[in-house]
Design a protein around this motif. Structure first.
Motif, PDB file in Angstrom:
ATOM      1  N   SER A   1      -9.320   7.278   4.306  1.00  0.00           N
ATOM      2  CA  SER A   1      -8.556   7.504   3.068  1.00  0.00           C
ATOM      3  C   SER A   1      -7.169   8.075   3.369  1.00  0.00           C
ATOM      4  O   SER A   1      -6.187   7.722   2.712  1.00  0.00           O
ATOM      5  CB  SER A   1      -9.318   8.431   2.120  1.00  0.00           C
ATOM      6  OG  SER A   1      -9.659   9.628   2.788  1.00  0.00           O
TER       7      SER A   1
ATOM      8  N   ARG B   1      -5.082   5.165   4.623  1.00  0.00           N
ATOM      9  CA  ARG B   1      -4.773   4.195   3.556  1.00  0.00           C
ATOM     10  C   ARG B   1      -3.669   4.747   2.667  1.00  0.00           C
ATOM     11  O   ARG B   1      -2.783   4.003   2.245  1.00  0.00           O
ATOM     12  CB  ARG B   1      -6.032   3.872   2.759  1.00  0.00           C
ATOM     13  CG  ARG B   1      -7.060   3.170   3.611  1.00  0.00           C
ATOM     14  CD  ARG B   1      -8.024   2.296   2.825  1.00  0.00           C
ATOM     15  NE  ARG B   1      -8.785   1.520   3.786  1.00  0.00           N
ATOM     16  CZ  ARG B   1     -10.061   1.752   4.114  1.00  0.00           C
ATOM     17  NH1 ARG B   1     -10.736   2.716   3.507  1.00  0.00           N
ATOM     18  NH2 ARG B   1     -10.657   1.025   5.032  1.00  0.00           N
ATOM     19  N   GLU B   2      -3.714   6.038   2.394  1.00  0.00           N
ATOM     20  CA  GLU B   2      -2.643   6.628   1.592  1.00  0.00           C
ATOM     21  C   GLU B   2      -1.317   6.532   2.357  1.00  0.00           C
ATOM     22  O   GLU B   2      -0.273   6.204   1.792  1.00  0.00           O
ATOM     23  CB  GLU B   2      -2.980   8.075   1.226  1.00  0.00           C
ATOM     24  CG  GLU B   2      -1.891   8.816   0.455  1.00  0.00           C
ATOM     25  CD  GLU B   2      -1.437   8.113  -0.838  1.00  0.00           C
ATOM     26  OE1 GLU B   2      -2.232   7.391  -1.454  1.00  0.00           O
ATOM     27  OE2 GLU B   2      -0.247   8.286  -1.205  1.00  0.00           O
TER      28      GLU B   2
ATOM     29  N   ALA C   1      -0.560   4.271   4.544  1.00  0.00           N
ATOM     30  CA  ALA C   1      -0.154   2.853   4.513  1.00  0.00           C
ATOM     31  C   ALA C   1       0.459   2.513   3.159  1.00  0.00           C
ATOM     32  O   ALA C   1       1.432   1.751   3.078  1.00  0.00           O
ATOM     33  CB  ALA C   1      -1.358   1.953   4.799  1.00  0.00           C
TER      34      ALA C   1
ATOM     35  N   ARG D   1      -4.556   2.997  -5.233  1.00  0.00           N
ATOM     36  CA  ARG D   1      -3.867   2.907  -3.927  1.00  0.00           C
ATOM     37  C   ARG D   1      -4.872   2.707  -2.803  1.00  0.00           C
ATOM     38  O   ARG D   1      -4.664   1.913  -1.882  1.00  0.00           O
ATOM     39  CB  ARG D   1      -3.025   4.167  -3.682  1.00  0.00           C
ATOM     40  CG  ARG D   1      -1.854   4.308  -4.639  1.00  0.00           C
ATOM     41  CD  ARG D   1      -1.283   5.715  -4.618  1.00  0.00           C
ATOM     42  NE  ARG D   1      -0.484   6.013  -3.437  1.00  0.00           N
ATOM     43  CZ  ARG D   1       0.772   5.622  -3.267  1.00  0.00           C
ATOM     44  NH1 ARG D   1       1.360   4.885  -4.184  1.00  0.00           N
ATOM     45  NH2 ARG D   1       1.433   5.953  -2.184  1.00  0.00           N
ATOM     46  N   GLN D   2      -5.993   3.445  -2.895  1.00  0.00           N
ATOM     47  CA  GLN D   2      -7.045   3.295  -1.888  1.00  0.00           C
ATOM     48  C   GLN D   2      -7.627   1.882  -1.935  1.00  0.00           C
ATOM     49  O   GLN D   2      -7.832   1.248  -0.894  1.00  0.00           O
ATOM     50  CB  GLN D   2      -8.163   4.324  -2.119  1.00  0.00           C
ATOM     51  CG  GLN D   2      -7.780   5.752  -1.788  1.00  0.00           C
ATOM     52  CD  GLN D   2      -7.609   5.988  -0.290  1.00  0.00           C
ATOM     53  OE1 GLN D   2      -8.369   5.494   0.527  1.00  0.00           O
ATOM     54  NE2 GLN D   2      -6.589   6.736   0.078  1.00  0.00           N
TER      55      GLN D   2
ATOM     56  N   ALA E   1      -5.085  -0.614  -0.513  1.00  0.00           N
ATOM     57  CA  ALA E   1      -4.921  -0.491   0.938  1.00  0.00           C
ATOM     58  C   ALA E   1      -6.171  -0.986   1.667  1.00  0.00           C
ATOM     59  O   ALA E   1      -6.078  -1.650   2.700  1.00  0.00           O
ATOM     60  CB  ALA E   1      -4.598   0.952   1.321  1.00  0.00           C
ATOM     61  N   ALA E   2      -7.347  -0.688   1.116  1.00  0.00           N
ATOM     62  CA  ALA E   2      -8.586  -1.165   1.750  1.00  0.00           C
ATOM     63  C   ALA E   2      -8.655  -2.689   1.680  1.00  0.00           C
ATOM     64  O   ALA E   2      -9.041  -3.359   2.647  1.00  0.00           O
ATOM     65  CB  ALA E   2      -9.805  -0.539   1.069  1.00  0.00           C
TER      66      ALA E   2
ATOM     67  N   GLU F   1      -6.122  -4.640   1.585  1.00  0.00           N
ATOM     68  CA  GLU F   1      -5.154  -5.144   2.553  1.00  0.00           C
ATOM     69  C   GLU F   1      -5.743  -5.148   3.969  1.00  0.00           C
ATOM     70  O   GLU F   1      -5.446  -6.037   4.772  1.00  0.00           O
ATOM     71  CB  GLU F   1      -3.863  -4.321   2.533  1.00  0.00           C
ATOM     72  CG  GLU F   1      -2.796  -4.950   3.411  1.00  0.00           C
ATOM     73  CD  GLU F   1      -1.519  -4.128   3.493  1.00  0.00           C
ATOM     74  OE1 GLU F   1      -1.597  -2.883   3.492  1.00  0.00           O
ATOM     75  OE2 GLU F   1      -0.443  -4.739   3.570  1.00  0.00           O
TER      76      GLU F   1
END
Lengths: 354, 403
Positions: free
Chosen positions: A342, A345-346, A348, B285-286, B289-290, B292
């Motif tokens: 997590s 990902r934040e 990114a 956002r999580q 991004a996951a 992606e």
């Protein structure tokens, strides 16, 4: 255009695998981890004789002059074998020196790091990200407490992340005290290291800190890839031999589909690890971001595949004696170390401008 | 690893781009974009030129309208990239060019190739795929539509289902049972059928999205000449399995995943969640991004497969995973899209068409369409069988061991 492994790279992976199979068979691995130590001279020597310590270090200082990709490929095999060795910190210490413009420090430390006679450790904290590193430098001394340092007891050289995201080198001894902690992954025991006015040599600023941190993310992703592949292989082998209801369980669709789903998590992730390492080597603009994504994705895949592997094995998978639990524990490490999925990902998301 | 194409290939790219700059100008005398039949005629002429240059139909011999080039994965990729960048049309699409033409080139009679390949390449013959039946989905070899040879003609009775664009096709290639006494797989033949005859009824099949992209096709004493068969009677199953060494055979693509990610990010910037743009929401956002992470893995896995193919190497298990992976990407995009469109999912999206304006409820097309992707061309559970058996070396399922 070439985006698959060369024969040389496959040969290197193969020779590391065979060397580790010989140097660290399962009984020996059990014996090593029973000692609460992550260092075994036989395993270390075997890896260093193959040149793993110096793969991505410059040739003028005793390295092979290859890239992070080659280090990641080695890391993948160590992850596959689950071999106890303080390799992650050692490789990161080497990369920190290699990326430094402190020529005196390079000349002094790199040859030993390359041949493994000097063991390196990577010490960053409180938080994982460079912006949250807390040790402070005053004059040529560093002070601070860093949790979760691998290989600390044997390390001759610590690369320490300092406030502001830079890196310094600290030799073991004066001003350095080490307290081992009970560690969930027995193949990679950790320590809390206290630096109290320890003499240090500056290596570089926040750019170098970020670069080495990113390399750590890629190496952990590679380790997770190897570990996840091992869990899949163990599960497939088990499904081909275990019999229930008079047939091997690999004949049942429920089992086959579970294993297919595991393969779907592992194999496509391989190219993401390759790209993340390649991007770092080629200095591509997305290298930091893709390192974060690779670490997040592979940590999740490894976590998920180890859990599925325990289910695919049934009772034996839940025992202490069966080695699957070691990879489960390595997945705990790869997930948490240098920051959870997590967090990355934040990061990114921020780097994407989301 | 090296993601550059090299000097020789870049000079080929320059050549393709120069051609496109010269040849792809679909403009009328006033400099406006051509429309309707004029555009169609222009595209036809453009494709002819592209064939002359060796850019299209590379695996098809010249005598049937192809450009007959040696297989070259790199060049094929460069052509695709250059045409996409110029928004120029490539080969005609559809089952005819993708499935029938390779089958005819491999197993067809010379007269069949002469009669069918060129018009298919030119886009004049559209082909329906006659495989699935109401009772034969994953177990395709159980087809029951039958054909009997009577007075020099095959007489066909039964029905086919899930034929894409069936209402626009003049012809069908079909798997039908011709040897009812033979074993399951050995009783099937591969027939070519003209659909424009009294014994054929084509009924649009409305899918859950509300659109009718497929048809059901009924045969009631429909007829086809005795020699409109590819391979011998009873060989239809093997004939249909024909796969040629194609320049892009079985290389996965992340294009759809990359496109979906871009659209989801765009949606998240626009949509509100808890009173703020959804893109600022931690959970979204999580999720993005996951998602992606999966898409990037697919993208670089496509590079890997492309690189292996260019080197003449087999992809191994990774090639077997493409379909299921793409399916899962679609499912996850659907989940995130539903989260983002929130209440708009209560609206029925209008069928797209000229002048139709649609809001975020249009995402329901993807939400439902992803379920179709999961079934078409081999349902996900069949993919898992294939992966575990051919990829992981596990034994065939108990129920299928006699197959």
């Amino acid at each position: 255009m070439k985006f698959h492994l060369s024969e040389e790279q496959e040969l290197i992976q193969d020779s590391i695998r065979r060397t580790l199979e010989d140097a660290c068979p399962p009984e020996r691995r059990r014996a090593i981890i029973a000692t609460d130590d992550d260092f075994d001279p036989v395993v270390w020597q075997a890896l260093m004789e193959l040149g793993v310590g110096g793969l991505s270090l410059p040739t003028e200082h005793g390295g092979s002059g290859l890239g992070l990709l080659d280090a990641a490929l080695a890391m993948e095999i160590v992850g596959y074998q689950g071999s106890p060795a303080p390799l992650l910190g050692h490789l990161l210490a080497g990369l920190a020196l290699a990326g430094s413009d402190n020529e005196a420090a390079k000349a002094k430390y790199l040859p030993g790091l390359a041949d493994g006679s000097l063991i390196g450790a990577f010490a960053v904290g409180d938080g994982w990200e460079p912006a949250s590193w807390t040790p402070t430098v005053s004059g040529n001394m560093v002070s601070g407490v860093v949790r979760f340092v691998g290989g600390a007891a044997r390390a001759g050289l610590f690369v320490v992340g300092i406030q502001g995201g830079g890196l310094v080198a600290v030799e073991s001894g004066e001003g350095v005290s080490i307290a081992s902690v009970a560690t969930s992954d027995p193949t990679r025991p950790l320590s809390t290291v206290t630096f109290a006015n320890a003499p240090c040599t500056p290596l570089g600023d926040a750019d170098l800190g970020q670069k080495v941190f990113d390399a750590g993310l890629v190496l952990l992703a590679a380790d997770a890839l190897g570990g996840a592949q091992r869990c899949l292989d163990l599960s497939v082998d088990y499904a081909k031999t275990r019999e229930q209801f008079g047939v091997i369980i690999g004949q049942f669709q429920a089992v086959k589909h579970q294993l297919a789903n595991m393969a779907l998590e592992v194999e496509p992730a391989r190219a993401l690890v390759w790209y993340a390492a390649y991007a770092a080597d080629a200095g591509l603009p997305d290298s930091s971001r893709v390192a974060a994504q690779a670490k997040a994705h592979l940590a999740d895949r490894f976590t998920s595949v180890t859990r599925a592997a325990v289910q695919a094995h049934g009772g034996i998978g839940y025992t202490w004696e069966y080695d699957l639990q070691l990879w489960f524990r390595r997945a705990l490490f790869d997930r948490a170390y240098l920051g959870a999925p997590s967090l990355h990902r934040e990061r990114a998301a921020v780097m994407a401008g989301w | 690893m090296d993601l550059s194409y090299g000097v020789e290939n870049e000079s080929f790219r320059a050549e393709v781009k120069a051609f496109l700059k010269e040849a792809w100008k679909p403009l009328d005398d006033q400099g406006g974009v051509l429309k309707g039949p004029a555009l169609k005629a222009f595209i036809k002429g453009f494709r002819h030129q592209a064939v002359e240059r060796g850019y299209l139909y590379r695996g098809i011999p010249k005598r049937y309208g192809g450009s007959e080039q040696a297989a070259d994965v790199m060049k094929a990729q460069i052509i695709r990239e250059a045409f996409a960048a110029a928004r120029a049309p490539m080969e005609v699409s559809g089952n005819g060019i993708n499935m029938l033409v390779p089958t005819l080139l491999d197993r067809g009679e010379e007269w069949q190739r002469e009669m069918f390949v060129r018009p298919t390449v030119e886009g004049e013959f559209n082909w329906a795929q006659g495989y699935s039946e109401p009772g034969s989905g994953s177990d395709l070899a159980s087809v029951r539509t039958r054909a009997e040879l009577i007075n020099g003609e095959w007489v066909i009775n039964g029905s086919k289902i899930w034929t894409s664009q069936g209402d626009r096709c003049q012809y069908m290639f079909a798997l039908v049972r011709t040897e009812p006494e033979a074993a399951k797989h050995a009783g099937i033949s591969y027939l070519l059928i003209d659909l424009r005859q009294p014994g054929v009824t084509i009924r649009p099949l409305r899918q859950m999205t509300g659109e009718a992209g497929f048809s059901e096709i009924f045969f009631d004493n429909a007829k086809t000449p005795a020699d409109w068969i590819v391979g011998r009677p009873g060989e239809g199953w093997q004939v249909s399995r024909t796969t040629l060494k194609h320049e892009r055979a079985s290389i996965g693509s992340a294009d759809r995943g990359v496109e979906l990610l871009g659209k989801l990010v765009e949606l998240a910037r626009k949509a509100q969640r808890f009173g703020r743009p959804a893109i600022e929401d931690r959970e979204i956002r999580q999720d993005l991004a996951a998602f992606e992470g999966w898409v990037l893995a697919q993208k670089y896995t496509a590079y890997r497969q492309f690189s292996l193919a260019a080197d003449g190497k087999e992809a191994g298990i990774v090639g077997l995973l493409n379909k299921l992976y793409t399916t899962d990407i679609g499912h996850e995009a659907a989940r995130i899209a539903q989260e983002l469109i929130a209440d708009e999912a209560l609206l029925m999206p209008a069928i797209p068409g000229p002048g139709v304006r649609r809001g975020d409820e249009k995402w329901l097309d993807q939400v439902m369409g992803s379920l179709g992707v999961a079934i078409a061309g081999g349902a996900s559970n069949i993919q898992r069988n294939i992966i575990s058996e051919r990829g992981l070396g596990l034994p065939r399922d108990l129920a299928l061991q006699g197959e």
